[in-house]
Write a protein that holds these residues in place. Sequence first.
Motif, PDB file in Angstrom:
ATOM      1  N   GLY A   1       9.291  54.469  -5.437  1.00 40.85           N
ATOM      2  CA  GLY A   1       8.071  53.856  -4.938  1.00 40.85           C
ATOM      3  C   GLY A   1       8.217  52.354  -4.849  1.00 40.85           C
ATOM      4  N   ASP A   2       7.250  51.738  -4.196  1.00 41.09           N
ATOM      5  CA  ASP A   2       7.284  50.307  -3.910  1.00 41.09           C
ATOM      6  C   ASP A   2       6.334  49.574  -4.845  1.00 41.09           C
ATOM      7  OD1 ASP A   2       7.084  47.707  -2.645  1.00 41.09           O
ATOM      8  OD2 ASP A   2       7.842  48.651  -0.810  1.00 41.09           O
ATOM      9  N   ILE A   3       6.753  48.406  -5.334  1.00 37.62           N
ATOM     10  CA  ILE A   3       5.891  47.626  -6.227  1.00 37.62           C
ATOM     11  C   ILE A   3       4.688  47.040  -5.492  1.00 37.62           C
ATOM     12  CG2 ILE A   3       7.667  47.036  -7.912  1.00 37.62           C
ATOM     13  CD1 ILE A   3       7.947  44.315  -6.480  1.00 37.62           C
ATOM     14  N   THR A   4       4.659  47.125  -4.158  1.00 37.38           N
ATOM     15  CA  THR A   4       3.492  46.667  -3.413  1.00 37.38           C
ATOM     16  C   THR A   4       2.441  47.766  -3.251  1.00 37.38           C
ATOM     17  OG1 THR A   4       4.479  47.219  -1.263  1.00 37.38           O
ATOM     18  CG2 THR A   4       4.894  45.000  -2.127  1.00 37.38           C
ATOM     19  N   ASN A   5       2.669  48.925  -3.843  1.00 41.38           N
ATOM     20  CA  ASN A   5       1.723  50.058  -3.774  1.00 41.38           C
ATOM     21  C   ASN A   5       0.763  49.965  -4.959  1.00 41.38           C
ATOM     22  OD1 ASN A   5       0.443  52.575  -4.106  1.00 41.38           O
ATOM     23  ND2 ASN A   5       2.142  53.693  -3.206  1.00 41.38           N
ATOM     24  N   PRO A   6      -0.474  49.495  -4.763  1.00 43.78           N
ATOM     25  CA  PRO A   6      -1.378  49.262  -5.902  1.00 43.78           C
ATOM     26  C   PRO A   6      -1.706  50.511  -6.703  1.00 43.78           C
ATOM     27  CG  PRO A   6      -2.207  48.224  -3.894  1.00 43.78           C
ATOM     28  CD  PRO A   6      -1.079  49.118  -3.485  1.00 43.78           C
TER      29      PRO A   6
ATOM     30  N   LEU B   1      10.935  52.315 -11.718  1.00 49.49           N
ATOM     31  CA  LEU B   1      10.278  52.312 -10.411  1.00 49.49           C
ATOM     32  C   LEU B   1      11.141  51.539  -9.431  1.00 49.49           C
ATOM     33  CD1 LEU B   1       7.857  52.773  -8.509  1.00 49.49           C
ATOM     34  CD2 LEU B   1       6.849  50.669  -9.439  1.00 49.49           C
ATOM     35  N   ASP B   2      11.607  52.206  -8.384  1.00 45.99           N
ATOM     36  CA  ASP B   2      12.500  51.576  -7.421  1.00 45.99           C
ATOM     37  C   ASP B   2      12.267  52.201  -6.054  1.00 45.99           C
ATOM     38  OD1 ASP B   2      14.988  50.886  -5.896  1.00 45.99           O
ATOM     39  OD2 ASP B   2      15.599  50.034  -7.815  1.00 45.99           O
ATOM     40  N   LYS B   3      12.198  51.361  -5.015  1.00 49.00           N
ATOM     41  CA  LYS B   3      11.959  51.886  -3.667  1.00 49.00           C
ATOM     42  C   LYS B   3      13.242  52.343  -2.986  1.00 49.00           C
ATOM     43  CE  LYS B   3      12.253  47.487  -1.124  1.00 49.00           C
ATOM     44  NZ  LYS B   3      11.515  46.545  -0.241  1.00 49.00           N
ATOM     45  N   LEU B   4      14.396  52.125  -3.640  1.00 55.92           N
ATOM     46  CA  LEU B   4      15.701  52.469  -3.077  1.00 55.92           C
ATOM     47  C   LEU B   4      15.960  51.695  -1.779  1.00 55.92           C
ATOM     48  CD1 LEU B   4      15.946  56.314  -3.775  1.00 55.92           C
ATOM     49  CD2 LEU B   4      16.783  54.397  -5.156  1.00 55.92           C
TER      50      LEU B   4
END
Length: 333
Positions: free
Chosen positions: A58-63, A32-35
């Motif tokens: 995707g972003d780790i802040t996306n629950p 999982l990486d937002k690039l």
Amino acid sequence: MRLLVTGGMGFIGSNFIHYILERHSDWEIINLDKLGYGSNPANLKGLEDDPRYTFVKGDITNPELVRKLVTKVDGIVHFAAESHVDRSISSPEHFLKSNVIGTYTILEAIRRENREVRLIHVSTDEVYGDTLEGSFTENDRLMPSSPYSATKAASDMLVLGWARTYNLNASITRCTNNYGPYQFPEKLIPKTIIRASMGLKIPVYGTGQNVRDWLYVEDHVRAIEAVLLKGEPREIYNISAGEERTNLDVVKTILNLMSKDQDLIEFVEDRPGHDLRYSLDSWKITRDLRWRPKYSFEEGIKKTVEWYLENEAWWRPLVDEKVLHPTPWKLGW
């Protein structure tokens, strides 16, 4: 084992993924990486067709996204973070969101969806601050000196608090300065190699006497593997190589390996809050998990210089104003 790796397109994360897939033929990885700016898909070129590897942007802040992924895995290795001190000085809010809110989002997903999952939270020696003598142990107080290290210290505390309150199977690793293939060009070692290869001056902050303990990245990922498989829940593990060098000595070593004149060195204005010396005691991981570094600094830096000189096609597109500016923390200051 099926792993979720956050920030796997970054420097340490991509080295970890390469190492794990080469070593464990029956493991699977979801990356999982937002690039963001420190991510580079070229780091994992060639894995696109490996059935054991899945990339999710995707972003780790996306629950919602994080909770969905947490249900699919046995373990999580959490690398994703804003990590460059110079950038944290000019843009601290991004570090707060990624490093603190992102870690909180992962912990809440585990609490709500899969409390059995094993979590390795990858932190840094910078949370302890600096010391003029001795080495920090896992029980020493935290005294961060920059927005970056402050947000990493905060995320460490979240992990410990959630692990105890909700009985999560989480451990923390704190490592010294890494170097090796795929490191983003803003960092000292790749920046020195790249600028020297381009015939540019090598900026050294202050007098160059700041001391770091240098750890080759393969040794770091081996340590993370050991903690993942054998580490105890709610424990912290320092990871260091015992290879302390001043920044000036590191730059001179690289120039010697490249047969470049030391006249390229240029001392520039120091950045605010620059820690003088980091040093970790890693006896705990050596004693309990039987981990030891394989590479001396002389071996690791030689391999690193050779890799960057052979892979100009990798780093050339990443050279931007922050690599070319002698004091990048001032950009946006």
